[in-house]
Design a protein around this motif. Sequence first.
Motif, mmCIF file in Angstrom:
data_model
loop_
_atom_site.group_PDB
_atom_site.id
_atom_site.type_symbol
_atom_site.label_atom_id
_atom_site.label_comp_id
_atom_site.label_asym_id
_atom_site.label_seq_id
_atom_site.Cartn_x
_atom_site.Cartn_y
_atom_site.Cartn_z
ATOM 1 N N GLU B 38 32.525 60.892 28.739
ATOM 2 C CA GLU B 38 33.522 61.257 30.056
ATOM 3 C C GLU B 38 33.195 59.986 31.098
ATOM 4 O OE1 GLU B 38 32.782 65.296 30.830
ATOM 5 O OE2 GLU B 38 33.930 66.015 29.237
ATOM 6 N N LEU B 39 31.911 59.644 31.492
ATOM 7 C CA LEU B 39 31.811 58.958 32.152
ATOM 8 C C LEU B 39 32.191 57.498 31.815
ATOM 9 C CD1 LEU B 39 28.026 59.567 33.304
ATOM 10 C CD2 LEU B 39 30.389 60.144 34.706
ATOM 11 N N TYR B 40 32.235 56.899 30.734
ATOM 12 C CA TYR B 40 32.828 55.952 30.148
ATOM 13 C C TYR B 40 34.292 55.842 30.216
ATOM 14 C CZ TYR B 40 29.354 52.642 28.623
ATOM 15 O OH TYR B 40 28.054 51.625 28.499
ATOM 16 N N ALA B 41 34.893 57.019 30.141
ATOM 17 C CA ALA B 41 36.503 57.131 30.296
ATOM 18 C C ALA B 41 36.857 56.818 31.471
ATOM 19 C CB ALA B 41 36.940 58.534 29.699
ATOM 20 N N ILE B 42 36.044 57.283 32.472
ATOM 21 C CA ILE B 42 36.132 56.956 34.168
ATOM 22 C C ILE B 42 35.930 55.689 34.274
ATOM 23 C CG2 ILE B 42 35.542 57.605 36.287
ATOM 24 C CD1 ILE B 42 34.525 60.176 35.163
ATOM 25 N N LEU B 100 26.025 60.975 39.689
ATOM 26 C CA LEU B 100 26.122 59.645 39.250
ATOM 27 C C LEU B 100 27.455 59.136 39.807
ATOM 28 C CD1 LEU B 100 25.011 59.784 35.580
ATOM 29 C CD2 LEU B 100 23.572 59.031 37.705
ATOM 30 N N VAL B 101 28.604 59.829 39.707
ATOM 31 C CA VAL B 101 29.774 59.623 39.982
ATOM 32 C C VAL B 101 29.842 59.259 41.472
ATOM 33 C CG1 VAL B 101 32.346 60.094 40.048
ATOM 34 C CG2 VAL B 101 30.987 60.599 38.115
ATOM 35 N N GLY B 102 29.133 60.343 42.352
ATOM 36 C CA GLY B 102 29.201 60.264 43.663
ATOM 37 C C GLY B 102 28.356 58.971 44.273
ATOM 38 N N ALA B 103 27.245 58.808 43.824
ATOM 39 C CA ALA B 103 26.457 57.671 44.170
ATOM 40 C C ALA B 103 27.164 56.476 43.923
ATOM 41 C CB ALA B 103 24.962 57.831 43.644
ATOM 42 N N SER B 104 27.620 56.347 42.634
ATOM 43 C CA SER B 104 28.362 55.033 42.340
ATOM 44 C C SER B 104 29.564 54.703 43.064
ATOM 45 C CB SER B 104 29.012 55.084 40.889
ATOM 46 O OG SER B 104 27.924 55.198 40.199
ATOM 47 N N PHE B 105 30.335 55.843 43.608
ATOM 48 C CA PHE B 105 31.708 55.273 44.268
ATOM 49 C C PHE B 105 30.978 55.181 45.901
ATOM 50 C CE2 PHE B 105 36.035 55.404 44.750
ATOM 51 C CZ PHE B 105 36.437 55.791 46.076
ATOM 52 N N TRP B 122 36.752 48.825 40.952
ATOM 53 C CA TRP B 122 36.098 47.728 40.088
ATOM 54 C C TRP B 122 34.729 47.804 40.072
ATOM 55 C CZ3 TRP B 122 32.692 43.439 40.257
ATOM 56 C CH2 TRP B 122 32.753 42.927 38.912
ATOM 57 N N ALA B 123 34.170 47.555 41.554
ATOM 58 C CA ALA B 123 32.593 47.894 41.579
ATOM 59 C C ALA B 123 32.185 49.062 41.448
ATOM 60 C CB ALA B 123 32.380 47.298 43.285
ATOM 61 N N PHE B 124 32.961 50.232 41.517
ATOM 62 C CA PHE B 124 32.607 51.562 41.220
ATOM 63 C C PHE B 124 32.355 51.671 39.569
ATOM 64 C CE2 PHE B 124 32.339 56.114 40.600
ATOM 65 C CZ PHE B 124 33.694 56.463 39.702
ATOM 66 N N SER B 125 33.176 51.087 39.006
ATOM 67 C CA SER B 125 33.299 51.085 37.421
ATOM 68 C C SER B 125 32.078 50.478 37.059
ATOM 69 C CB SER B 125 34.400 50.495 36.775
ATOM 70 O OG SER B 125 34.371 49.222 36.616
ATOM 71 N N ILE B 126 31.764 49.298 37.630
ATOM 72 C CA ILE B 126 30.487 48.438 37.292
ATOM 73 C C ILE B 126 29.236 49.390 37.556
ATOM 74 C CG2 ILE B 126 28.963 46.458 37.877
ATOM 75 C CD1 ILE B 126 31.374 45.626 36.150
ATOM 76 N N TYR B 127 28.985 50.034 38.678
ATOM 77 C CA TYR B 127 27.970 50.773 39.048
ATOM 78 C C TYR B 127 27.564 52.165 38.162
ATOM 79 C CZ TYR B 127 28.175 47.969 43.353
ATOM 80 O OH TYR B 127 28.233 46.937 44.316
#
Lengths: 10, 215
Positions: B38-42, B100-105, B122-127
């Motif tokens: 699911e994280l990879y889909a995001i 993980l999602v919150g911290a990356s965003f 884009w940066a969110f997807s990289i992190y």
Amino acid sequence: LNNILYHDEL
Amino acid sequence: MNIFRLAGDMTHLLSILVLLLKIYATKSCSGISRKTQELYAIVFMARYLDLFTDFISVYNTFMKLIFIASSLAIVWCMRFHPVVRRSYDRELDTFRYFFLVGASFALALVWHDKFTLQEVFWAFSIYLEAVAILPQLVLLQRSGNVDNLTGQYVFFLGAYRAFYILNWIYRYMTEPRFTRWIAGISGVVQTALYADFFYYYFISWKNNSKLKLPA
């Protein structure tokens, strides 16, 4: 487009 | 396009094909973390917002579609396919990935190339991609023995970003003013997270023994 914002990689 | 990036993309594609093969051939997703899928889909949906606005090449568009479609198909299978969903290790796949999602965003709001919706996502997807494998690695440690296809899937998924690091080094040396700090630093962190998996994968390959991660 300048280098950085041109995401040519996957 | 250079050989390192092509090798990286092909290794990434191979990891997806191995995962699809495992799910299709065994009609089972045991040992696979649905949260990582699911994280990879995001990651792919956030990274490829430019899918319909920036045409780079047929290859680029084709691969983006493959990555988005395959990651969504795998999540669908693990959630709704009547046979596959039964083998999901629900009680082992408990990584609280919301953080993980919150911290990356949050990091993407602070560190990005340009403060636009597309660049922040884009940066969110990289992190997020850098840490997306954590639920899968935790699941492997908990689920004891790892079947061959699952081990190969994680191995290729880790190897692809290592090829990308070689690609960034090559481009840094051959292209003037080439810098990809966000992707580069995140890519090193991402690959480093696989270090112990690579070690135990190598040991199992050398001793021709079953892959086993210490709990």
